[in-house]
Each structure stands twice: as C-alpha cells, then as structure tokens.
Scaffold this active site. Sequence first.
Site, PDB file in Angstrom:
ATOM      1  CD  GLU A 226       3.870   6.855 -45.865  1.00 38.20           C
ATOM      2  OE1 GLU A 226       3.728   6.551 -44.591  1.00 38.20           O
ATOM      3  OE2 GLU A 226       3.450   7.895 -46.283  1.00 38.20           O
ATOM      4  CD  GLU A 231       0.897   3.791 -40.588  1.00 37.93           C
ATOM      5  OE1 GLU A 231       0.903   4.647 -40.145  1.00 37.93           O
ATOM      6  OE2 GLU A 231       0.439   3.300 -41.693  1.00 37.93           O
TER       7      GLU A 231
END
Length: 453
Positions: A226, A231
């Site tokens: 990932e 974020e």
Amino acid sequence: MYQRALLFSALATAVSAQQVGTQKAEVHPALTWQKCTAAGSCTDQKGSVVIDANWRWLHSTEDTTNCYTGNEWNAELCPDNEACAKNCALDGADYSGTYGVTADGSSLKLNFVTSANVGSRLYLMEDDETYQMFNLLNNEFTFDVDVSNLPCGLNGALYFVSMDADGGLSKYPGNKAGAKYGTGYCDSQCPRDLKFINGEANVEGWKPSDNDKNAGVGGYGSCCPEMDIWEANSISTAYTPHPCDGMEQTRCDGNDCGGTYSSTRYAGTCDPDGCDFNSFRMGNESFYGPGGLVDTKSPITVVTQFVTAGGTDSGALKEIRRVYVQGGKVIGNSASNVAGVEGDSITSDFCTAQKKAFGDEDIFSKHGGLEGMGKALNKMALIVSIWDDHASSMMWLDSTYPVDADASTPGVARGTCEHGLGDPETVESQHPDASVTFSNIKFGPIGSTYKSV
C-alpha cells in the site's frame, strides 16, 4: 495506513466474490483525469469510479432477502463461506442518493454521511470491468484536494494498493462480480473486515464489532502493498509507504494477518505502520493546517514524485518526494526538525533514523523497506475514500498517540486535535455533512504535471 477503520455503511455487504444481482443496473460515475508527457503536454483520459463491494447491498440470488444486516450474516443463506458466495448477489449502486458520491468532469466529491450510509471507498476504472493500473516508478502523481470540510477524526484519503486489475475475477471461480462491482480489495493492514475474499465469504469465525453497529472481523484477511499518497483532514496530513513480503493480493488466516484487526499487530507479512511523513510529527507545527504555509482553508495541489536509481521506470525506488502548489506558489515539503532525523522526503536513511528517534519498532525494514515498496509500484490501483476510525479515532493522524504517551516525546504529537474529538460517534453526529473533493488528477514523468514557477 497506520490504522485502518472498520469501514462499513449500514448497507455494507461483500468483497471479492459472489453473484451479480439484477435489482439495479451498475453505472459508474465518469471521471476525467490526465496523462502527461515529459514535454509537459497532458491529454484527457476518460475514466470512471466504482464503489467498493463492501458498501453494496448483498441479497439472496432468489429474492431481496438480505444476506447481511447490521453487523451479522443471515445464517440460512450464509452457513459457511462457500455457500454464502453461491447464495448471495451484489447489486448496482445509487452513487449520489445512497453513498453521497458525485462526479463532475475531473472532480469527485465524497460526502461523509448520507442517510444511513457512513463513508465510502472508490476505485478509478480504466474501462467498465478493469481498474486503472499505474506504474509510479520514475513518475509523479498530482491532484487537487479540498479538505476544508474535514474536521478532527476524519480522513479523506487517496492511495494505491496492489489489487488485481480485474478485482480477482480471473483468479477465483467464486467471484462472478469482479472490478465492475468493486471487488478484490487489499491493503497493508491485511483487513479482516471484508465480507468476501478470494471468491469466498468471510462468515466463518465472524465476530460483530463491539463499537460499530455495521462492522465485524472475519477469519480471513486480504494483504497487499500500500502506498498512501494522502491521508489527511484540515488539521494534519501524512504520506506513507507500506511494503509487504509479497507483491500481489494474498489471503491471510486469523491473527496471523497482523495489522489493526488482529491481536498481534506485527504477525503478518505486511508493514501496518509504514514510514510516514507527517510535517507536524516531524516537528513543523505551522506548515500544514488552517492558516498554515499550506493553508487547508483553500484547495491544495499535491505532487508526489517517485525517484528511482538511474532515473528509469524499472529502477530501484530511492526517494519519495512531496511538493505542494497553492495560490500559484510552489511550496516545497517541510524539513524534519526532529533531532537525529534529516531530510524533507522519504528515503531509506530518513526511515531508519525516524524509527530510531521515535523509538518505533522498524517493521518497515523487516518487510523490505523502501526498495521493497518500489518493487510493488509498477502495477497499482488508485483508491479514494472518506472514513472515520473505530480503532483509534484517527489520533495517529491528527492528535497525540499513543493516548497515554507524553506529548513532548518525539513522534507522539501528530496534530492539534484533542482526544475525543475524533471518536466516530462524535464525528458522525456532529459532522455528518463533512466532505472531501478530489479533482484534476494528473500522472506522468517527474516534472510534467505541474508548473514549477
């Protein structure tokens, strides 16, 4: 992603398997993005987005009886993993009406709460049945984002994972839905909240969540590398590579999965922590946020560059750089102000020094480090999501974490949010109208997707 929430809507259903329903046609919202050349010319790509199968209505193949309600399975339709896959069907999605997802040209808006639905996760499509795959090596990825309506405890994320391009359709005979219906999800937390993995249900061993009425944890998890590009909320942001031992989606078993969903966090084949660059955590508390140098009250252009040895598309990954553009001004990433940690980008030396300075276990290196991450970057699917965090209230992103740690200890302070503000019950009741908007996605060789002056 440091912690992955148990992401479910009240209509949450199944991932990576089962049949296709006929109650509603699946129509993917169109989303235009651009592919750029080294010369700087960019051309429109006609893409679309699909919502993850975990959000979809899952019902009997015979009628409209739910296979999953709240956080429990229908015992008659789903007595075991194999039978459930045969008995249950995914159906088409009402993107705006049910999930609060709207696309317009090159812009995609995700609303947080829409009626009974909470959050969403979507994938960029190349065509109606295939995820758009990217080779990030020796390239850069750029997008605009508006996080002004994302308070403490929320995460408007954009990231890449090593999903199968067809959602596992060709690998797993039980999967009749494929990428068209958003199947095949995986990430570095090896999530066990997925209802279907590898063409089978995840009902065996399923335990409903104690603090999420729509969530649970099954016997299996789904692992893959990932790359968290973004974020963020209006308070804090981080970008984070998470390598795994394998380069493709694999299924794991129980607590051996590790990650957020298991009793032993580091038991699995992936790095659930990653090597994160959060400017606040790295000692620059005024760089990002409302009124910051990167001002979250206005839209932001985010540029992420994947620098390789020798400058080739197949070279080893040696650095992940970040650049911002706002108000026509190029803003370089903040430099570390942490003693013993130098740099303004993610490199192997940065990650090793950061783990030492913060007293964190170096799981990143154990699973291949930056070079290992680079090996997975040649074929990754793009994901956008909006979510809240039932595991740790997003404190790892925007507050002090761990909760009982001294905020003056290096690495503990990650943002200005007070404890409790990010609790899911709080954000869902007080900020249901929160949203994030992603737009103007561009991809191409380093230096091709934004103007440097």
